[in-house]
Design a protein around this motif. Structure first.
Motif, PDB file in Angstrom:
ATOM      1  N   VAL A 148       0.813  -1.220   0.000  1.00 57.07           N
ATOM      2  CA  VAL A 148       0.000   0.000   0.000  1.00 57.07           C
ATOM      3  C   VAL A 148       0.851   1.277   0.000  1.00 57.07           C
ATOM      4  O   VAL A 148       0.527   2.237  -0.710  1.00 57.07           O
ATOM      5  N   PRO A 149       1.968   1.352   0.750  1.00 54.40           N
ATOM      6  CA  PRO A 149       2.761   2.591   0.690  1.00 54.40           C
ATOM      7  C   PRO A 149       3.317   2.913  -0.695  1.00 54.40           C
ATOM      8  O   PRO A 149       3.643   4.072  -0.973  1.00 54.40           O
ATOM      9  N   LEU A 150       3.433   1.915  -1.556  1.00 53.44           N
ATOM     10  CA  LEU A 150       3.976   2.145  -2.894  1.00 53.44           C
ATOM     11  C   LEU A 150       3.045   3.007  -3.739  1.00 53.44           C
ATOM     12  O   LEU A 150       3.493   3.672  -4.682  1.00 53.44           O
ATOM     13  N   THR A 151       1.749   3.000  -3.425  1.00 53.72           N
ATOM     14  CA  THR A 151       0.767   3.708  -4.247  1.00 53.72           C
ATOM     15  C   THR A 151       0.902   5.220  -4.168  1.00 53.72           C
ATOM     16  O   THR A 151       0.490   5.919  -5.088  1.00 53.72           O
ATOM     17  N   ASP A 152       1.477   5.724  -3.068  1.00 56.05           N
ATOM     18  CA  ASP A 152       1.532   7.175  -2.868  1.00 56.05           C
ATOM     19  C   ASP A 152       2.775   7.606  -2.109  1.00 56.05           C
ATOM     20  O   ASP A 152       3.696   8.183  -2.684  1.00 56.05           O
ATOM     21  N   VAL A 153       2.846   7.320  -0.804  1.00 55.55           N
ATOM     22  CA  VAL A 153       3.880   7.951   0.016  1.00 55.55           C
ATOM     23  C   VAL A 153       5.294   7.572  -0.409  1.00 55.55           C
ATOM     24  O   VAL A 153       6.192   8.425  -0.420  1.00 55.55           O
ATOM     25  N   PHE A 154       5.507   6.291  -0.754  1.00 55.57           N
ATOM     26  CA  PHE A 154       6.871   5.935  -1.161  1.00 55.57           C
ATOM     27  C   PHE A 154       7.192   6.506  -2.531  1.00 55.57           C
ATOM     28  O   PHE A 154       8.335   6.912  -2.792  1.00 55.57           O
ATOM     29  N   ALA A 155       6.205   6.553  -3.405  1.00 55.63           N
ATOM     30  CA  ALA A 155       6.412   7.193  -4.710  1.00 55.63           C
ATOM     31  C   ALA A 155       6.705   8.676  -4.532  1.00 55.63           C
ATOM     32  O   ALA A 155       7.578   9.237  -5.212  1.00 55.63           O
ATOM     33  N   THR A 156       5.995   9.316  -3.618  1.00 58.93           N
ATOM     34  CA  THR A 156       6.207  10.752  -3.387  1.00 58.93           C
ATOM     35  C   THR A 156       7.588  11.013  -2.797  1.00 58.93           C
ATOM     36  O   THR A 156       8.292  11.938  -3.212  1.00 58.93           O
ATOM     37  N   GLY A 181       8.525  11.683   4.348  1.00 58.19           N
ATOM     38  CA  GLY A 181       9.907  11.998   4.691  1.00 58.19           C
ATOM     39  C   GLY A 181      10.747  10.755   4.893  1.00 58.19           C
ATOM     40  O   GLY A 181      11.890  10.665   4.405  1.00 58.19           O
ATOM     41  N   ILE A 182      10.214   9.781   5.627  1.00 60.97           N
ATOM     42  CA  ILE A 182      10.941   8.529   5.817  1.00 60.97           C
ATOM     43  C   ILE A 182      11.165   7.844   4.473  1.00 60.97           C
ATOM     44  O   ILE A 182      12.241   7.308   4.193  1.00 60.97           O
ATOM     45  N   SER A 183      10.137   7.886   3.613  1.00 58.36           N
ATOM     46  CA  SER A 183      10.271   7.302   2.274  1.00 58.36           C
ATOM     47  C   SER A 183      11.361   7.999   1.474  1.00 58.36           C
ATOM     48  O   SER A 183      12.140   7.347   0.767  1.00 58.36           O
ATOM     49  N   ALA A 184      11.421   9.328   1.563  1.00 56.00           N
ATOM     50  CA  ALA A 184      12.446  10.081   0.839  1.00 56.00           C
ATOM     51  C   ALA A 184      13.848   9.686   1.303  1.00 56.00           C
ATOM     52  O   ALA A 184      14.786   9.589   0.498  1.00 56.00           O
ATOM     53  N   ALA A 185      13.994   9.470   2.596  1.00 60.96           N
ATOM     54  CA  ALA A 185      15.287   9.062   3.131  1.00 60.96           C
ATOM     55  C   ALA A 185      15.672   7.665   2.630  1.00 60.96           C
ATOM     56  O   ALA A 185      16.804   7.431   2.203  1.00 60.96           O
ATOM     57  N   ARG A 240      22.207  17.705  -1.261  1.00 68.08           N
ATOM     58  CA  ARG A 240      20.812  17.622  -1.694  1.00 68.08           C
ATOM     59  C   ARG A 240      19.904  17.662  -0.468  1.00 68.08           C
ATOM     60  O   ARG A 240      20.206  17.055   0.562  1.00 68.08           O
ATOM     61  N   VAL A 241      18.786  18.352  -0.599  1.00 68.91           N
ATOM     62  CA  VAL A 241      17.826  18.482   0.494  1.00 68.91           C
ATOM     63  C   VAL A 241      16.441  18.161  -0.040  1.00 68.91           C
ATOM     64  O   VAL A 241      16.085  18.545  -1.161  1.00 68.91           O
ATOM     65  N   ILE A 242      15.651  17.442   0.762  1.00 70.98           N
ATOM     66  CA  ILE A 242      14.283  17.091   0.374  1.00 70.98           C
ATOM     67  C   ILE A 242      13.331  17.578   1.462  1.00 70.98           C
ATOM     68  O   ILE A 242      13.462  17.190   2.628  1.00 70.98           O
ATOM     69  N   GLU A 243      12.398  18.427   1.082  1.00 71.94           N
ATOM     70  CA  GLU A 243      11.410  18.979   2.020  1.00 71.94           C
ATOM     71  C   GLU A 243      10.111  18.199   1.864  1.00 71.94           C
ATOM     72  O   GLU A 243       9.572  18.097   0.769  1.00 71.94           O
ATOM     73  N   CYS A 244       9.595  17.650   2.982  1.00 73.05           N
ATOM     74  CA  CYS A 244       8.458  16.728   2.920  1.00 73.05           C
ATOM     75  C   CYS A 244       7.330  17.103   3.875  1.00 73.05           C
ATOM     76  O   CYS A 244       6.561  16.232   4.304  1.00 73.05           O
ATOM     77  N   GLY A 291       6.920  19.245  -6.919  1.00 72.66           N
ATOM     78  CA  GLY A 291       5.772  18.836  -7.695  1.00 72.66           C
ATOM     79  C   GLY A 291       5.143  17.551  -7.207  1.00 72.66           C
ATOM     80  O   GLY A 291       5.632  16.895  -6.281  1.00 72.66           O
ATOM     81  N   VAL A 292       4.034  17.210  -7.856  1.00 72.16           N
ATOM     82  CA  VAL A 292       3.273  16.004  -7.533  1.00 72.16           C
ATOM     83  C   VAL A 292       3.948  14.790  -8.173  1.00 72.16           C
ATOM     84  O   VAL A 292       4.295  14.810  -9.349  1.00 72.16           O
ATOM     85  N   ALA A 293       4.108  13.749  -7.396  1.00 74.49           N
ATOM     86  CA  ALA A 293       4.815  12.557  -7.890  1.00 74.49           C
ATOM     87  C   ALA A 293       4.021  11.835  -8.973  1.00 74.49           C
ATOM     88  O   ALA A 293       2.827  11.592  -8.809  1.00 74.49           O
TER      89      ALA A 293
END
Length: 354
Positions: A148-156, A181-185, A240-244, A291-293
Motif C-alpha cells: 500500500v505505501p507504494l501507491t503514494d507515500v513511497f512514490a512521493t 519523509g521517511i520514504s524520501a530518506a 541535496r535536500v528534500i522537504e516533505c 511537484g506532484v509525484a
C-alpha cells in the motif's frame, strides 16, 4: 457496496452507496482488498481544507472484478495495485513519465469515487493499473503493509529524491519525519547517497527511519537546523535536500540546509508558504524543484523490487484495521499516535472469477 464517507471535519463513517459500473470500454471494476489512509486525507478531516462531503481515499490494492471490452492488460481475478491518480498513458506528459500531469488525470475521491470502499471504477485501466505477481488469496495483511505505501507515500518520497537530484556519494538532508519523509530518506539511500540524515520532531517516527539505517536528528521547530547539520557534518551543509512537510518553517529550514551550488526537491504540498524571493536562490546558486509525484512512473519497479525482496516499506504502516474501524484509523493518524494506517476490506459478495 460500503464506502468510507467524509461528512465534515472530524466525521468519517461507513455508508451504503451504489456499486460502480463500467461507463467506458477502458474501465475496470476492482474489488478493493486493502486501502490506505493518507496524510492528505487528514486535511479535510482536520478542517484545514474545505472538502465536500463524499467518499474518500486514493491508495488501494485489489482484485479485478469486471473489465471493459477494450481492456487488454488484466482479466477478472487478477491482483492489481494502482497509483494515487489515474492517467491515460498516451498523452505527451504520460509519455515523458509525468503521469500526474496527464491531459486526462483524475484522482480517486475527487473525479471518481474514493478508494476506501468495497469496490472502485478505474478509468484508463491499461495505463493505470499494475498487475501484481501474487494471487489475491496470497495478499494478506503482512504483504499489504509492503504494497500500500507504494501507491503514494513511497512514490512521493522517491520523487522528492529525484527532484533534488540525489546521486552517488551525496550527503542528503530530509526535512519531515512523516511517511513521505521517511520514504524520501529510504529512497535516497537506494539511489546511492553516501549519507542520509532525517530531521524530525517525533522520536517514534525517527526510530522507523533508523530501522532502515537512516541517520536521524531530533529537532524542535525553534532549532536552527543548519547549525545542527554543520555540527555533525564537518561544518558543511547538504548536497541535496528534500522537504516533505509543506509548512513555512519546514520550507525555510530545508532551504537553509542546502550548500552553495546544491539542490532541493520539495514534495510537501505547500500550505501558507510565502513566495520565494529570487535572491535567496541566486545568492546560494541553489537549484530547486517541486511537484506532484508521477507514481505510475515508479510503480512497476517498486512492485518488482518488493517481490524480489529488495524493498520492504512495511514499517511505514502501524496497523491494519478492519474496514468498520476506518474512523479510528483517521483519528489515530490525526492525533499522531499512528504514522500510517491501512484498512482491510472484505467484500460481502463473492467476486466473479476468471
Amino acid at each position: 457496496m460500503l464506502t468510507a464517507w467524509f461528512s465534515g471535519a472530524g466525521r468519517i463513517d461507513v455508508r451504503e452507496v451504489d456499486d460502480p459500473v463500467i461507463v467506458d470500454p477502458l474501465d475496470v471494476i476492482v474489488d478493493i482488498t486493502f486501502a490506505g489512509i493518507c496524510g492528505s486525507d487528514l486535511w479535510g478531516y482536520r478542517g484545514l481544507l474545505n472538502r465536500p462531503a463524499g467518499s474518500t481515499g486514493h491508495e488501494f490494492i485489489g482484485r479485478v472484478r469486471e473489465i471493459g471490452r477494450d481492456v487488454r492488460s488484466v482479466v477478472p481475478g487478477d491482483s492489481v495495485i494502482a497509483p494515487f491518480v489515474y492517467s491515460d498513458g498516451t498523452c505527451t506528459e504520460c509519455r515523458r513519465g509525468l503521469h500526474s500531469h496527464c491531459a486526462n488525470v483524475g484522482r480517486w475521491g475527487k473525479e471518481v469515487s474514493g478508494a476506501q470502499a468495497e469496490r472502485i471504477r478505474v478509468p484508463y485501466a491499461d495505463a493505470t493499473l499494475v498487475k501484481l505477481p501474487w494471487d489475491s488469496s496470497d495478499i494478506d495483511a503482512e504483504l499489504a503493509r509492503k504494497l500500500v505505501p507504494l501507491t503514494d507515500v513511497f512514490a512521493t518520497g522517491t520523487h522528492g529524491a529525484v527532484l533534488a537530484g540525489v546521486g552517488d556519494g551525496d550527503v542528503v538532508a530530509v526535512v519531515g519525519d512523516g511517511a513521505v519523509g521517511i520514504s524520501a530518506a529510504i529512497a535516497s539511500a537506494r539511489i546511492g547517497a553516501e549519507r542520509v540524515i532525517l530531521f524530525g520532531e517525533q522520536i517514534s517516527r525517527l526510530s522507523v527511519a533508523a530501522e532502515h539505517g537512516i541517520e536521524t536528528v531530533l529537532i524542535t521547530r525553534d532549532d536552527d537546523v543548519s547549525e545542527r547539520l554543520r555540527a555533525i557534518n564537518d561544518d558543511v551543509l547538504a548536497d541535496r535536500v528534500i522537504e516533505c512537510v509543506g509548512l513555512q518553517s519546514a520550507f525555510d529550514g530545508a532551504l537553509s540546509l542546502v550548500r552553495p551550488g546544491g539542490s532541493m526537491g520539495f514534495v510537501g504540498v505547500p500550505h501558507g508558504v510565502d513566495e520565494l524571493a529570487p535572491m535567496r536562490i541566486f545568492d546560494n546558486e541553489t537549484r530547486i524543484a517541486g511537484g506532484v509525484a508521477p507514481a505510475r512512473h515508479y510503480l512497476e519497479q517498486f512492485v518488482e523490487d518488493t517481490a524480489a525482496g529488495r524493498l520492504d516499506v512495511s514499517t511505514l504502516i502501524d496497523s491494519v484495521l478492519p474496514f468498520e474501524e476506518v474512523a479510528a484509523g483517521y483519528e489515530a493518524m490525526s492525533s499522531g499516535s499512528a504514522l500510517k494506517v491501512v484498512v482491510s476490506i472484505a467484500s460481502r459478495e463473492t467476486p466473479t472469477g476468471r
